[in-house]
Design an enzyme around this catalytic site. Sequence first.
Site, PDB file in Angstrom:
ATOM      1  N   GLU A 249       0.323   0.973  36.685  1.00  0.00           N
ATOM      2  CA  GLU A 249      -0.513   1.227  38.057  1.00  0.00           C
ATOM      3  C   GLU A 249      -0.106   0.116  39.059  1.00  0.00           C
ATOM      4  OE1 GLU A 249      -4.338   1.502  39.109  1.00  0.00           O
ATOM      5  OE2 GLU A 249      -4.979  -0.303  38.096  1.00  0.00           O
ATOM      6  N   ASN A 250       0.418  -0.970  38.579  1.00  0.00           N
ATOM      7  CA  ASN A 250       0.474  -2.134  39.458  1.00  0.00           C
ATOM      8  C   ASN A 250       2.006  -2.240  39.567  1.00  0.00           C
ATOM      9  OD1 ASN A 250      -2.394  -2.962  38.128  1.00  0.00           O
ATOM     10  ND2 ASN A 250      -2.500  -2.683  40.301  1.00  0.00           N
TER      11      ASN A 250
ATOM     12  N   ASN B 181      -6.722   3.424  38.846  1.00  0.00           N
ATOM     13  CA  ASN B 181      -7.452   3.621  40.344  1.00  0.00           C
ATOM     14  C   ASN B 181      -6.395   3.531  41.271  1.00  0.00           C
ATOM     15  OD1 ASN B 181      -7.688   0.966  39.136  1.00  0.00           O
ATOM     16  ND2 ASN B 181      -8.491   0.113  41.166  1.00  0.00           N
ATOM     17  N   HIS B 182      -5.380   2.968  41.106  1.00  0.00           N
ATOM     18  CA  HIS B 182      -4.235   2.588  42.200  1.00  0.00           C
ATOM     19  C   HIS B 182      -3.189   3.803  42.238  1.00  0.00           C
ATOM     20  CE1 HIS B 182      -5.923  -0.799  44.048  1.00  0.00           C
ATOM     21  NE2 HIS B 182      -5.818  -1.638  42.488  1.00  0.00           N
TER      22      HIS B 182
ATOM     23  N   HIS C 232      -9.210   2.662  31.587  1.00  0.00           N
ATOM     24  CA  HIS C 232      -9.061   1.931  32.694  1.00  0.00           C
ATOM     25  C   HIS C 232     -10.324   1.751  33.656  1.00  0.00           C
ATOM     26  CE1 HIS C 232      -5.725   0.433  35.424  1.00  0.00           C
ATOM     27  NE2 HIS C 232      -6.797   0.756  36.437  1.00  0.00           N
TER      28      HIS C 232
ATOM     29  N   HIS D  15      -6.863  -2.575  33.123  1.00  0.00           N
ATOM     30  CA  HIS D  15      -7.587  -2.669  34.796  1.00  0.00           C
ATOM     31  C   HIS D  15      -7.981  -3.992  35.208  1.00  0.00           C
ATOM     32  CE1 HIS D  15      -9.379  -2.015  38.546  1.00  0.00           C
ATOM     33  NE2 HIS D  15     -10.491  -2.462  38.217  1.00  0.00           N
TER      34      HIS D  15
ATOM     35  N   HIS E 225      -6.650  -7.106  34.213  1.00  0.00           N
ATOM     36  CA  HIS E 225      -5.716  -8.023  33.920  1.00  0.00           C
ATOM     37  C   HIS E 225      -5.982  -9.025  33.299  1.00  0.00           C
ATOM     38  CE1 HIS E 225      -3.829  -6.517  38.101  1.00  0.00           C
ATOM     39  NE2 HIS E 225      -4.617  -5.480  37.521  1.00  0.00           N
TER      40      HIS E 225
HETATM   41 FE   LIG Z   1      -6.693  -0.688  37.901  1.00  0.00          FE
END
Ligand SMILES: [Fe+2]
Length: 223
Positions: A4-5, A32-33, A116, A141, A143
């Site tokens: 997601e990142n 969430n992203h 997540h 999520h 990290h």
């Molecule tokens: Fe996230």
Amino acid sequence: MNGENVADGAGITPKLADKLLASGADVVTLGNHTYRRTGIGEYLASSERVIRPANAGAETKGRGLAVVEARNGVAVAVVNLLGSLFLDTPVAPWEMVDGLVEEASAAAPVVLVDFHAEATSEKIAMARWLDGRVTAVVGTHTHVQTNDARIMPGGTAAVTDAGMTGPHDSVIGVKAELAIGRMRTRLPIRFEPAEGGVRLEGVVVDCSDDGRAHGIELLRLDG
Ligand SMILES: [Fe+2]
């Protein structure tokens, strides 16, 4: 892998998703992203291997469950769910998790859940709730890799957070001075990905063909 990142720290593009799959990822989960980049909704609508959290809301495109085949032919189901503590999550994960796990278990003996979520308490609670019903519950999520990889009493492997593959000389991937600047000044400072201290982080789960976990190990490799 959770992707997601990958688009400069926020979201994923169709091109990058294809690149991850071409690099060897069997399934890419999101978070969430998910919808930060244009074009990803349509991509997710037709993708069977790039999934978004199942509880992302009825209006969002994509699916929250993927079923793929392992190299030895065993079916592996991957479930992606968002936590509800400290995140703007449309549907509580608890409302959906049992039905999803039932669907996943009917399709595959090996079931991996990417939860997540932000809070360690919610991730540990979810892992315990699923103990004995899935192969592994891996948190993503934050990290930050947590030192709690374990096999729980019911036989499910779990870790609160698998960590981050990216630049660790940073504030969770962002150039430290920008992240600190936004926190100190409350100004809308634009984030940029950092560059130094690149590490690959994740977990290795050892399981048998019936989906029972036998071991889980943290993985951390310096770039
Ligand atoms: Fe996230």
